[in-house]
Design an enzyme around this catalytic site. Sequence first.
Site, PDB file in Angstrom:
ATOM      1  CD  GLU A 296     -14.782  -4.344  15.624  1.00 37.31           C
ATOM      2  OE1 GLU A 296     -15.233  -3.986  16.761  1.00 37.31           O
ATOM      3  OE2 GLU A 296     -15.600  -5.090  14.985  1.00 37.31           O
TER       4      GLU A 296
ATOM      5  CB  ILE B 137      -9.420  -1.624  12.087  1.00 36.48           C
ATOM      6  CG1 ILE B 137      -8.171  -2.581  12.493  1.00 36.48           C
ATOM      7  CG2 ILE B 137      -8.737  -0.165  11.575  1.00 36.48           C
ATOM      8  CD1 ILE B 137      -7.350  -2.634  11.431  1.00 36.48           C
TER       9      ILE B 137
ATOM     10  CG  HIS C  70     -19.457  -1.062   5.253  1.00 35.83           C
ATOM     11  ND1 HIS C  70     -20.349  -0.195   5.418  1.00 35.83           N
ATOM     12  CD2 HIS C  70     -19.498  -2.131   5.964  1.00 35.83           C
ATOM     13  CE1 HIS C  70     -20.946  -0.669   6.424  1.00 35.83           C
ATOM     14  NE2 HIS C  70     -20.787  -2.044   6.574  1.00 35.83           N
TER      15      HIS C  70
END
Lengths: 325, 360
Positions: free
Chosen positions: A60, A87, A129
């Site tokens: 990422e 993220i 998630h």
Amino acid sequence: MTELTLVQAINRGLQQAMHDDADVVMLGEDIGLNGGVFRATDGLQKEFGAERVIDTPLSETGIVGTAVGMALYGLKPVPEIQFQDFIYPAFDQIVSEVAKFRYRSGGQYPCHLVIRSPYGGGVKGGLYHSQSAEAYFAHTAGLKVVIPSTPADAKGLLLSSIYDEDPVLFFEPKRIYRAVSGEVPDGDHRVPLGVAKVVREGTDLSLFAYGAMVHPALQAAETLASDGPSVEVVDLRTLSPLDEKAVLASVEKTGRAVIVHEAPRFCGYGAELAALFAEKALFSLKAPVARVTGYDTPFPYALEHLYLPNAARIVAAVRTTMAAG
Amino acid sequence: MAEARAAPAEAPVAANEEPPLSDVLSAYRTMVIARVMDERCLTLQRQGRIGFYVPMQGQEAAQVGCAWALAEEDWIFPAYRELGVALARGIPIPLLINQFFGNSGDEIKGRQMPNHYGYRRFRFVTASSPVGTQISHAVGAAMAARLRKDPIVTVSFFGDGTTSSNDFHAALNFAGVFQAPSIFFCQNNQWAISLPREKQTRSATLAEKAAAYGFPGVVVDGMDFRAVYRAVAEARTRALAGGGPTLIEAQVYRLGPHSTSDDPRRYRSDAELAEWRDRDPVARLKQELHEAGALTEENDRAIWEAAKEEIARAVEAAEKLPSVDPLSIFDDVYAQRTPSLEEQRAGLQRELAAGGEPKR
Ligand SMILES: Cc1ncc(C[n+]2csc(CCOP(=O)(O)OP(=O)(O)O)c2C)c(N)n1
Ligand SMILES: [Mg+2]
């Protein structure tokens, strides 16, 4: 107009931008051949080629860092972070680089890019998630934070984000990627950033929500409609910069505010709204401001139905607020 | 002391990549300016006239040699220690001095600490402090340039310590996969603040890390202007021909402190410093030019004098400039000030009108 699900609307928005502007490029994990794990980028690599729809290695910080370089060079990159929960490896790039480039260069280097990422619970995704991390980014000067709740807004806000001059974090409510559909204007449909929307008018109390939570908020308002108070629902759409005028206008009109979000309560986005009402609308308030939020726990797997705010919990908060004054 | 090791396999040096002698002389002049300016700025900081400074003495040949082998159109992604590169790029001395003073002549508006500058028209991207982040920017910009068919390369600058960062790995990995026309220029100055090179990584060289990413890595004697020039020119030619990235490890030494807040006597010996001082890159190039008949003692003295004068003039002018506009604090956060920034700006404006500006 075409009837689309929210994820299809995003796909059409991306397709529109890639078609209209050769500077738009996308990069992320599994976004090319596979079309993204949620299919948001389905078919785009085939249409626009692997040089503009780039399958990247699994990093990422690499995805965002590379996108920053592309943005500095003048492209309009739209990196995807597969799940918002992942993220954080890019947090440094986002907070130290993306957010500060324009400022630290005295305006010489705008760093305009749109980081797309699915967020939120309700998909049995457990701790990693399901998260709603918007507050971290709304707290950072230099970033814009946008969260759509309908297919038409998803496309329109996405296109506005891509053509904005500032970096945008565009968080997509994955829980309603397919559960919500609606009419979406064809072509280069734009919805302005920084403008909240009153999605249901009411006179007694204002519900403030964004993303997936707009839907249980509306449900709660409908439930109360027959015998209860008249509830207004405001969809924030852009969290940063906040449409202060619109939210204050609603509170001043109804005199009561209930704020809904999935993210944990402490230092969540709702705290900012509550503070704003205390600073600028205190004398319009007839009752204490209430928040309906996720708990101050990590996001649980088996018990997510208890963690997530729902219409019943919102109805209860509205009733309590009405009873208080 | 680490000697420049032989380059690993796959590191050919093209014999034809030699800078003309006249060019080397102006590179030498640039190295002298860097040395003089560096010393001057350390003094300015000690006298309390500027707030902070990051010196680069010992790294002149590596920086100027690298920049000299690049084209004007190439993009530089510096860290905070790249004065030699900035000067080689033609960034005017007064512009840099004004940035160190954070005055109204500072084009980045007093936003950053000294050394964290950048100028778009020189394709010298504004540096930040977190180490390593710029490395992937260089890769992205290289990919963007290739997409637009611009025949340029990008170059990232970073230190030995930074090879341990997340972004070093991510960036080199991306560059290998995408064969980005990008050069990774690592100045191994043997220290990352107090941590010596050998405690940073178990690898025998930093350059050999490139092998894992599938592209060449070269070790070069960073005290040798010509060696650096050749290595960069070679990497640049390969990148432009579609041959992908190169990692260059220039072995140098940080002769000064990490920054003006650092005391290197706490962690390294005078003997080590003395040993490296004997390899001073500025003195070395002077000697080479002298032997080639391109520089007399007299010319050399003139070069040092001219550098001192030019820098003194820039400092004098910088101290006469007023400070930055207080209300500019709210500019460039976004393309346009948001309503809440307008509100905060109005608040500061009232505060200033009522009580004046608090002491800096
Ligand atoms: C992410 C991050 N961690 C820590 C620091 C503090 N810091 C500044 S420079 C530095 C050492 C860097 O060493 P090296 O990469 O060898 O570069 P040099 O300073 O020697 O040129 C450290 C630890 C920082 N700037 N960024
Ligand atoms: Mg170092």
